[in-house]
Design an enzyme around this catalytic site. Structure first.
Site, PDB file in Angstrom:
ATOM      1  N   GLY A 152     116.006  61.890  52.614  1.00  0.00           N
ATOM      2  CA  GLY A 152     114.602  61.879  52.235  1.00  0.00           C
ATOM      3  C   GLY A 152     114.360  62.789  51.051  1.00  0.00           C
ATOM      4  O   GLY A 152     115.206  63.619  50.680  1.00  0.00           O
ATOM      5  N   CYS A 153     113.184  62.633  50.457  1.00  0.00           N
ATOM      6  CA  CYS A 153     112.859  63.407  49.263  1.00  0.00           C
ATOM      7  C   CYS A 153     112.732  64.891  49.601  1.00  0.00           C
ATOM      8  O   CYS A 153     113.314  65.736  48.925  1.00  0.00           O
ATOM      9  CB  CYS A 153     111.589  62.875  48.627  1.00  0.00           C
ATOM     10  SG  CYS A 153     110.268  62.489  49.796  1.00  0.00           S
ATOM     11  N   TYR A 154     111.970  65.214  50.638  1.00  0.00           N
ATOM     12  CA  TYR A 154     111.820  66.613  51.020  1.00  0.00           C
ATOM     13  C   TYR A 154     113.174  67.236  51.374  1.00  0.00           C
ATOM     14  O   TYR A 154     113.502  68.321  50.874  1.00  0.00           O
ATOM     15  CB  TYR A 154     110.886  66.738  52.216  1.00  0.00           C
ATOM     16  CG  TYR A 154     109.411  66.659  51.934  1.00  0.00           C
ATOM     17  CD1 TYR A 154     108.801  67.445  50.968  1.00  0.00           C
ATOM     18  CD2 TYR A 154     108.595  65.818  52.684  1.00  0.00           C
ATOM     19  CE1 TYR A 154     107.427  67.391  50.757  1.00  0.00           C
ATOM     20  CE2 TYR A 154     107.220  65.764  52.477  1.00  0.00           C
ATOM     21  CZ  TYR A 154     106.635  66.555  51.513  1.00  0.00           C
ATOM     22  OH  TYR A 154     105.273  66.499  51.308  1.00  0.00           O
TER      23      TYR A 154
END
Lengths: 348, 348, 348, 348
Positions: A152-154
């Protein structure tokens, strides 16, 4: 070199379209299939008019694609729907490379998956071979993999900032507070009231505190680095910008200084093309990475004794999704890792 | 009731203009003097064209004002310039009420002022009578005061969230982390490259980490509440919105639960017109307070044991500056505290 | 004076909520019924959390309201649904005042309605008594009316700029080009892909060129002023801002000068509280009217001979909708026209 | 091929930095000199931190550059300052290629220059050889030129839309109304109050009506196409977005239909890599070209008889400035015209 034939599952979403944006100009890639079941039959430029200059295949249902003719597939489908489709694709063409940008193969633990995603894993037999696609941490395994679960981006932003520090035991992994800020594309292209311009614009709202699914990935990987189970505080906020993610991580030091942290990160990323550590006194900002595959990481002293602040930023759709997937694809095909990914941030 | 005659020092800045916006519609106020030394001679609508419908006095140099004819003065001058001017105003008219929106009289300790502001205090003889103008905490003293030092925008948001908790010993004041986010008006109307639309828009950048002067006020007042000196982590970020401030405070619990924290805050603000505590499960957001004098405060459990997250938001130019100053003025003149301040947030 | 009891139909949309925002602080109004059929049973602050400080009636289905207990109804329903509901309300309580903010009673011609809205009028028997609610043009009729069809936002901006000029024969009504720009709230709160933050932000797109329904109202009213049927060019664009509308009208002069145009407008609005003509050289801008009920109108010379440019701006949800409806309500109840409407623009 | 050595004059402005952004990834270019007199001595990433990953020459004063070692120079200096500097550069190295992105050599007529820019031309002896750098219109001359005066952003958008129509006598050149909308980068990086985030955000304002200097270029080139002197209406508006320009041109038809106009444009740009005409019914929007060198042009029928609307959009810093300059450089060096310029719009 002949171009690799690429398919994109879920091309009508933002991660799918950013994969198209980058792959259409990748010298070793040819987009030969685009799927979007609810838009099947349309041209891509009907769905994303900024592709008006490209000659792309028409959108089709995923069941219509001949997977045996493809070299790689990018998957931008929503989580939960991906597992069975990827299993079917691999059954049709066991030699195909899968770059999964969904969350479906990121968690190694079956129970953890069920707990965070609310349903049993639907292709757990494949989970064993899935490699967590955080390039800087798993480069060798990715190079040899068939199925890469891009993070994921986070998690990408947080883990690049904290894993080297956890590995080196410079920070106390039981006291990590991550205040995270994301642009609105992080919520996808689906129609939701809180992502309307008139609602999200000119305002800031926290969301999913204590329940954001990216926590699970972050804890999994910091746990691996630390060698023990970890629980972190992860508090996301929605920011009125389209792209960009910024994580402010508050850490407790195990006797180290902020300069030690910076030195450790510099060592870890000395030869990395996309992960950059800022000089002392220089603060990362999302503007520096917008539209690019770069990550910026900085370390700042805290006025509270024995604490430091680690700052990290990336573009959630590029290094946080489609860009990192392409970086992994390059590795899997033996291409220079940076191929097609060296665009500089679009600033201003 | 005859209207109180009001002067505004520094009317060409954002806090000055928001004072004008609100006072021009206040039933008991009459704006009779506006100063702005660099714009002296201009009409207010040349400087702020959204006042085209008002009949306001022309901007003059502060030295030209006859202070004996005024009942109250709002001061929106930059810090450092205010002390001597306020001393002069009080000398000219000892009965005048001063609502200082600058930072010049907020710190009670002379050394602390010198340390954070880089020069000696220029009217320390007045500091003793200055009351810290956080209405909810100092209502009685404000009512009786002549000189009120209205708090900074960040301190207002943070202190309303944390002071009742520190007073009740529910949190550990040695482990407070405040991740703060501000709209761009917080930087004022001065010309700076980083507040240009093309620089601040569509991006997020941290700033002044470890060195923001509002830390001093926060530590002073939490220290008073806790009865001991306090050092906090205060980490501000610039957000692409004009107004609004959001503080995410990470606190360690002294045996209390998040519900205990909420209950304590509800008790503290049960009769407050502008400070509202959200119900369990409802998260504050800047959109709810934009353009208004309200503050929203919420409490959320942390996944890390023995920790909680306290969220607070306000409009930096209203409750964070001009609105709170007017709230204080109402008290000082014996008017109902909410007079002229009940505008609801402008959403969307 | 006892407060008038007010109901709002369609309170979950933006025009409905802006009516609530203003009426909740109106000294002569009491909101006693709020309808929103898809949200029936919810509190208003579940639907619009910025109303957290208000004690409002719960949302109900419109069929559940006892209309005999109300003095006035504001209608913020989508066009097409309003006609039958208003007919039912008036049947239940013939003495009630109706402030319709929808498009359902704006066009006097039955065929024109059917042509522009794609279906037959469903309560044409009421159309005869409906007064077009552009306050500055129809004040007397509005004062005496039971059913007021408040104009669209664009027509309000355009007609206030052009009707006095058409009436005075200063411009050629056969050559009117209106380049219109609107903030995103103009598209309502419904979920549409093009009004997502990530789609509308940082971009500009034209829409509905040649087919926008507000053309019909504009042509109807300029036709009345000119005494002949009129066709105008009306070209709207979507602008990345929440509120605000700006119309740039290009007109051909009938021998008049731009100064003659300005003089005519100044004469027309000399005593108007909300319609302001800017001085020569001062250009209107949406920032000056955001959140307010004011309209700004300016005239500029064109470098092309015998042409001029007329600029007009307003807040689409206030003077373009809920604010003008309240202005009309004030007239209908014999209240001072400006009651509850004097908020100054929220700038910055 | 050895890389061409490139210098950039005025690298601390937005057009300069966008040239750096693109040239740094251009396969045939090497940036070997960067000037910025007020920032001389700094690194480029101190001035533009998004270049943190590049190894660029340090900023120097223009007088310090050895022009004999360069193959080409891009000039992003403010107008008025450029003429003498370019004369000096050409004197030092007569074989160098000059891509001037300022306004200093765009107007062929000395009096017209003096009238619009307020001072006499300072190197009129060079004006004769300067080619107006609108690639699609002057490709052959540009290929052979030494000094190319790249057009302004607005003229590029307008002229690509209108010149083929004027040439083919399909429109009446005496009745052209251009309603133009620009993002805030169009105003440059200089510090101005009206381009602060808090002033330009969430608002729209017209500016320089009847006096914008780009009018002169537009009239010059439409005049050339039409074979007669022309005066146009050109009315610019500032839009709250960083990049992007949109021109809505209202034209009177000489017997032609809107479809004729579209056909003429399609014919003109059939083989153009960057100029695209949208299909009937498809409207251009700035989102489609943000960050790219593409132009989108569309034609729409007007409800007024014998009129049409021509829409055109581009990114003001790319096709409107640095991108077009690179396109011209490619021609001048015999490179494929699209080299380094095929980035797709960054959407969302």
């Amino acid at each position: 070199m002949t171009k690799k034939k690429i398919g994109i599952l879920g091309a009508s979403g933002y991660t799918g379209s950013d994969a198209v944006r980058l792959l259409a100009r990748h010298p070793n890639a040819e987009i030969t299939a685009l799927t979007a079941n609810t838009h099947a039959g349309k041209t891509m430029s009907e769905v994303f008019p900024h592709f008006f200059m490209l000659d792309l295949p028409r959108l089709v249902e995923w069941e219509k694609v001949d997977w045996t003719r493809l070299d790689a597939v990018f998957c931008g489908l929503p989580h939960g729907t991906t597992q069975e489709i990827i299993a079917a694709v691999l059954k049709a063409n066991p030699g195909i490379k899968i770059l999964d940008m969904s969350a479906d193969f990121r968690l190694r633990d079956e129970d953890s998956y069920a707990q965070w995603y609310g349903h049993e894993h639907r292709a757990f037999e494949l989970q064993g071979e899935a490699v967590y696609g955080l390039t800087e941490l798993y480069r060798e395994k990715i190079t040899a993999a068939r199925l890469v679960a891009c993070p994921g981006c986070y998690p990408t932003a947080v883990l690049l900032a904290l894993v080297p520090l956890a590995k080196a035991k410079l920070i106390d992994v039981d006291d990590i507070i991550i205040d995270a800020k994301s642009g609105v594309t992080g919520a996808g292209r689906g129609l939701k009231q809180n992502t309307l311009f008139s609602e999200a614009g000119e305002g800031l709202s926290p969301y999913s505190i204590g329940s954001h699914r990216h926590s699970a990935e972050i804890e999994q990987e910091i746990g691996v680095a630390a060698g023990s189970a970890v629980t972190v505080n992860f508090t996301p906020h929605l920011i009125p910008m389209a792209r960009g993610e910024f994580c402010t991580s508050y850490v407790k030091l195990n006797g180290a200084t902020p300069d030690d942290l910076r030195a450790e990160l510099e060592k870890a990323y000395a030869n990395e093309p996309f992960a950059h550590v800022t000089k002392k006194g220089v603060l990362p900002q999302t503007q520096n990475v917008r539209g690019s595959n770069y990550v910026q990481i900085g370390v700042v002293a805290d006025r509270i004794k024995n604490r430091a602040i680690v700052l990290s930023t990336l573009d959630n759709l590029v290094k946080g999704s489609a860009g990192q997937a392409i970086q992994n694809m390059n590795l899997m095909f033996g291409l220079p890792e940076t191929t097609g990914l060296e665009q500089i941030a679009l600033f201003p």
